[in-house]
Design a protein around this motif. Structure first.
Motif, mmCIF file in Angstrom:
data_model
loop_
_atom_site.group_PDB
_atom_site.id
_atom_site.type_symbol
_atom_site.label_atom_id
_atom_site.label_comp_id
_atom_site.label_asym_id
_atom_site.label_seq_id
_atom_site.Cartn_x
_atom_site.Cartn_y
_atom_site.Cartn_z
ATOM 1 N N ALA A 1 -45.115 -50.877 46.115
ATOM 2 C CA ALA A 1 -44.817 -49.566 46.715
ATOM 3 C C ALA A 1 -45.513 -49.477 48.078
ATOM 4 C CB ALA A 1 -45.297 -48.451 45.793
ATOM 5 N N HIS A 2 -44.843 -48.856 49.008
ATOM 6 C CA HIS A 2 -45.410 -48.713 50.362
ATOM 7 C C HIS A 2 -46.174 -47.418 50.479
ATOM 8 C CE1 HIS A 2 -43.083 -52.155 51.240
ATOM 9 N NE2 HIS A 2 -41.925 -51.524 51.355
ATOM 10 N N ARG B 1 -32.851 -50.217 46.677
ATOM 11 C CA ARG B 1 -32.834 -49.789 48.087
ATOM 12 C C ARG B 1 -34.007 -50.346 48.877
ATOM 13 N NH1 ARG B 1 -31.157 -43.825 46.666
ATOM 14 N NH2 ARG B 1 -28.911 -44.050 46.912
ATOM 15 N N THR B 2 -35.160 -50.503 48.229
ATOM 16 C CA THR B 2 -36.345 -50.987 48.951
ATOM 17 C C THR B 2 -36.308 -52.497 49.165
ATOM 18 O OG1 THR B 2 -37.606 -51.234 46.914
ATOM 19 C CG2 THR B 2 -37.812 -49.134 48.074
ATOM 20 N N LYS C 1 -35.226 -56.186 50.503
ATOM 21 C CA LYS C 1 -34.937 -56.642 51.868
ATOM 22 C C LYS C 1 -33.548 -57.281 51.992
ATOM 23 C CE LYS C 1 -39.172 -55.804 53.267
ATOM 24 N NZ LYS C 1 -39.441 -54.410 53.442
ATOM 25 N N ASN D 1 -33.598 -46.834 43.495
ATOM 26 C CA ASN D 1 -34.588 -46.831 44.577
ATOM 27 C C ASN D 1 -35.256 -48.193 44.728
ATOM 28 O OD1 ASN D 1 -34.097 -44.212 45.387
ATOM 29 N ND2 ASN D 1 -35.633 -43.348 44.020
#
Length: 114
Positions: free
Chosen positions: A113-114, A83-84, A86, A80
């Protein structure tokens, strides 16, 4: 486990190869046997003892207890993170680059973290 060492004094196709190691291992489980042959190439001239010490056998016991579940969670967390990122690289290639390039790995780990 058996270990075979071969040294080459002739000019091989891979000029830096000094030792080729073949390991045959057999694991006896309760209901079956499993055997495998693995090969390793080294630029160092290794004795059987040194090659055996250098080659790490699978001593992981993640199959017992909560280890397998815990490692699955860690792996999902790592994927993950990739995946985050850019990056336009594929997930598979991003994982490889993170293993090769400490700066890229640091960039992935510093994402917020968003």
């Amino acid at each position: 486990m058996s270990l075979l060492i071969a040294h080459f004094d002739e000019k091989p196709r891979l000029p830096d190869v000094a030792t080729i190691v073949m390991i045959r291992s057999r694991v006896e489980l309760a209901d079956r046997c499993r055997s495998e042959t693995r090969y390793f190439i080294s630029s160092a001239r290794l004795t059987a003892a040194k090659a055996g010490a250098a080659i790490r056998e699978d001593l992981s016991r993640l199959r017992k207890g909560h280890g397998a579940i815990n490692m699955a969670i860690v792996r999902h967390f790592a994927i993950n993170l990739v995946r985050t990122g850019k990056s336009k690289l594929s997930i598979k290639l991003s994982r490889k680059v993170a293993g090769w390039d400490p700066e890229y790995l640091a960039k992935l780990l510093s994402l917020k973290a968003h």
